[in-house]
Design a protein around this motif. Structure first.
Motif, mmCIF file in Angstrom:
data_model
loop_
_atom_site.group_PDB
_atom_site.id
_atom_site.type_symbol
_atom_site.label_atom_id
_atom_site.label_comp_id
_atom_site.label_asym_id
_atom_site.label_seq_id
_atom_site.Cartn_x
_atom_site.Cartn_y
_atom_site.Cartn_z
ATOM 1 N N ARG A 53 2.305 1.575 -3.445
ATOM 2 C CA ARG A 53 1.297 2.067 -4.393
ATOM 3 C C ARG A 53 1.231 3.589 -4.349
ATOM 4 O O ARG A 53 1.211 4.243 -5.397
ATOM 5 C CB ARG A 53 -0.072 1.482 -4.046
ATOM 6 N N ARG A 54 1.193 4.145 -3.146
ATOM 7 C CA ARG A 54 1.135 5.604 -3.027
ATOM 8 C C ARG A 54 2.411 6.261 -3.527
ATOM 9 O O ARG A 54 2.376 7.266 -4.267
ATOM 10 C CB ARG A 54 0.871 6.001 -1.566
ATOM 11 N N ASN A 75 0.829 -1.202 0.000
ATOM 12 C CA ASN A 75 0.000 0.000 0.000
ATOM 13 C C ASN A 75 0.865 1.254 0.000
ATOM 14 O O ASN A 75 0.568 2.237 -0.697
ATOM 15 C CB ASN A 75 -0.918 0.003 1.227
ATOM 16 N N SER A 114 2.837 5.769 -7.459
ATOM 17 C CA SER A 114 1.832 6.532 -8.184
ATOM 18 C C SER A 114 2.132 8.025 -8.129
ATOM 19 O O SER A 114 2.097 8.719 -9.157
ATOM 20 C CB SER A 114 0.444 6.248 -7.595
#
Length: 233
Positions: free
Chosen positions: A12-13, A9, A16
């Motif tokens: 992902r942040r 997670n 991105s």
């Protein structure tokens, strides 16, 4: 395991956001060629100055590193880079970079001859180099996000890495492998120019990603990050 989901997670942040910021500030990629040109010209001039030229080249190299770190800081902190940022970037962290480079030079100047005298000295030296690369891996981020003295940079990097190694290194190792694979492709002419741009792009993206990942991890704990994940953060 929960820590894997928490780490993914975070990745992902970070990935991105790094992709968005890298695209938004794509002109920063051009600095790769600016730095290369500056170092090439300085190298030619330094060759005729002897030992003084070596010091000049080292100082110019540190100024280029300072510039790049400052631009990454502006991307991470403010999401944008201006021409004014570039103009003042060369001196912003110059002495921080010089301080770390000087400590590294002192250590290896004193330690290398002694290590090479040992049985399997070259292997021992390689292990020492790898240990330094691992334990002080977060020094670039601490220079522009931590604002510590040279000695503090090393101790803070050691503390950060030992606390967050399981989240910090997978993404960095992946980026390093990709960079090595691209840089190792034998090319010439226009293709070599394109490869240089691609390597620069990967380094640029990786440094932005590292900055964002560092912010995610620094000052937090495994338990705190797990709690944030369960809460939907």
């Amino acid at each position: 395991m929960e820590w894997i989901l928490v780490t993914l997670n975070i990745y992902r942040r970070a990935f991105s956001r790094a992709g968005t910021l890298a695209m938004k500030n794509w002109t920063v990629l051009g600095t790769v060629f600016v730095y290369s040109a500056i170092l090439s010209v300085t190298g030619v001039l330094a060759a005729v100055l002897g030992i003084i030229g070596g010091f000049v080249l080292s100082l110019v190299w540190a100024a280029c590193v300072s510039s790049f770190l400052y631009l990454v800081e502006m991307i991470v902190r403010t999401s944008r880079v201006t021409l004014e940022d570039f103009q003042r970037s060369f001196g912003r962290y110059l002495w921080d970079v010089v301080g770390v480079a000087f400590l590294s030079w002192i250590f290896f100047t004193l330690a290398t001859p002694a290590i090479l005298e040992m049985p399997q000295g070259h292997l021992v030296l390689l292990c020492v180099q790898l240990a330094i690369l691992v334990l002080f891996n977060a020094v670039p981020e601490l220079i522009y996000l931590g604002h510590c003295t040279s000695i503090q940079l090393l101790s803070e990097s050691y503390a950060f890495v030992t606390e967050n190694w399981i989240e910090w290194f997978p993404a960095n190792i992946l980026a390093a492998v990709l960079l090595y694979m691209i840089a190792a492709i034998p090319l010439d002419g226009v293709a070599m120019f394109a490869r240089t741009a691609l390597v620069g792009l990967l380094v640029y993206f990786t440094m932005v990603m590292r900055g964002l990942l560092f912010i995610e991890l620094h000052g937090s704990t495994h338990r705190g990050r797990a709690f944030k994940y369960r809460s939907g953060g």
